[in-house]
Design an enzyme around this catalytic site. Structure first.
Site, PDB file in Angstrom:
ATOM      1  CB  THR A 200       8.994   2.594  28.335  1.00  0.00           C
ATOM      2  OG1 THR A 200       8.566   1.626  27.383  1.00  0.00           O
ATOM      3  CG2 THR A 200      10.103   3.445  27.735  1.00  0.00           C
ATOM      4  CB  VAL A 229      11.265  -1.322  16.445  1.00  0.00           C
ATOM      5  CG1 VAL A 229      11.900  -0.107  17.117  1.00  0.00           C
ATOM      6  CG2 VAL A 229      12.318  -2.386  16.163  1.00  0.00           C
ATOM      7  CD1 TRP A 253       0.476   0.474  21.158  1.00  0.00           C
ATOM      8  CD2 TRP A 253      -1.647   0.764  21.820  1.00  0.00           C
ATOM      9  NE1 TRP A 253      -0.276  -0.460  20.493  1.00  0.00           N
ATOM     10  CE2 TRP A 253      -1.591  -0.313  20.888  1.00  0.00           C
ATOM     11  CE3 TRP A 253      -2.874   1.127  22.362  1.00  0.00           C
ATOM     12  CZ2 TRP A 253      -2.739  -1.004  20.505  1.00  0.00           C
ATOM     13  CZ3 TRP A 253      -4.008   0.432  21.978  1.00  0.00           C
ATOM     14  CH2 TRP A 253      -3.946  -0.625  21.070  1.00  0.00           C
TER      15      TRP A 253
END
Length: 353
Positions: A200, A229, A253
């Site tokens: 990310t 999501v 996570w």
């Protein structure tokens, strides 16, 4: 009805006036500040070749330079974080945009969010495909729609109406992501076994006017199913910005970051500490006192410790109205960088840097 003693009434009035007023105006001009991340996880020197190490550092520096250039020229924090995130969405080294991980069905579903600390306006998208820059779409959801989050086909229709750039499927796909999904299925592995790091990307910034902003963009986790999501598009979990406290972008996570509400939890604790310090000092000299307490790092580490206690891991970047950017992680590494108007300019990968 209980009557508040007169001797407490003045103190209470002063306190509530203090906590309802942004503290930025009480701080000295701290200049602009920027931090970025490109994922956290099991990142060890022995597993990185010199070429890979150099490639990640160069990619981080490009993103950092893009955001810093905006701030240096007097641009807004919102403009800076978009400028910093988009190069990482275009770089296959990261799990955002091009190079994003594949779902169980072999698709690519992208999530992103953005938040303006000045107004606390926010925008987010989840499960979109084909959009080159999901962070741009998230910002348009904030500015051009009455909503905060759009998902799937509806978000893509909104993107088409706004003329956002789309790319063909093959532009996003990479061989290493295909191999990761194939290995996951063949060996019956979990996403954590193939995603040893969370790629990310995100950015947080403070501009020359003292306004804060945060943004996050991701492809999620390898083999995700049923429209999963994570925290990246969830305001308060993966992204949060409030001029009264801080701006945060997270990577990790996602299920655990959602459960703890990591981004807003960090901001809330920072805001309360700042308010308490201002109240205790009558509003005078509190910024100088706080600067020496390392309170931002301590709060950040404490919230990540809660994530770890629940079984999750990852990292965050934090910028406040006054201090230099702070990094936090409970992993062996996080791709990251920071720059300030005071001359800081650095990128790092491993936790001991």
């Amino acid at each position: 009805m209980r009557v508040i003693p007169t001797r407490f009434a003045g103190a209470l009035a002063a306190f509530f006036a203090m906590v309802s007023t942004p503290l930025v105006a009480q701080d000295k001009d701290a200049g602009w500040s920027l931090a970025i991340h490109g994922g956290a996880g099991t990142i060890a020197r022995e597993n990185m070749t010199p070429e890979q190490d150099a490639a990640y550092r160069a990619a981080l520096q490009r993103a950092l330079d893009a955001g810093a250039a905006v701030l240096r020229d007097g641009g807004s924090a919102m403009e800076a974080i978009q400028a910093a995130i988009e190069p990482m969405e275009d770089d296959a080294l990261f799990n955002a945009g091009r190079g994003a991980v594949l779902t169980w069905d072999g698709d690519i579903e992208l999530d992103a969010s953005i938040m303006d600390g000045r107004t606390r306006d926010a925008g987010a998208v989840a499960g979109v495909t084909g959009i080159r820059h999901p962070i741009e779409l998230a910002r348009l959801v904030m500015t051009d729609s009455p909503h905060v989050m759009l998902a799937g086909k509806g978000a893509e229709t909104f993107a088409e109406e706004r003329g956002l750039e789309r790319m063909p499927r093959e532009w996003f796909e990479t061989e290493r992501r295909k191999e990761a999904l194939e290995r996951m299925k063949a060996e019956r592995l979990s996403a954590l076994d193939v995603d040893i790091k969370f790629g990310t990307v995100g950015a947080v910034a403070r501009d020359s006017k003292g306004n804060l902003a945060a943004g996050t963009s991701t492809g999620g986790m390898t083999g995700k199913r049923w429209g999963r999501v994570g925290d990246a598009p969830v305001i308060g979990a993966g992204t949060y910005a409030d001029n009264r406290a801080c701006a945060v972008s997270a990577t990790g996570w996602g299920e655990f970051f959602i459960r703890v509400g990591v981004a807003q939890e960090i901001c809330t604790r920072i805001r309360l500490v700042r308010q308490q310090a201002a109240f205790a000092s009558g509003g005078a000299q509190h910024a100088e006192w706080l600067a020496g307490q390392d309170y931002v790092q301590r709060i950040t580490d404490a919230v990540l410790a809660e994530v770890e206690e629940l079984g999750g891991d990852g990292g965050v970047i934090v910028v406040t109205p006054l201090e230099d950017p702070v990094f936090g992680m409970n992993t062996s590494g996080m791709y990251r960088g920071r720059a300030t108007s005071g001359g800081v300019n650095e990128v790092a990968i491993y936790a001991d840097e």
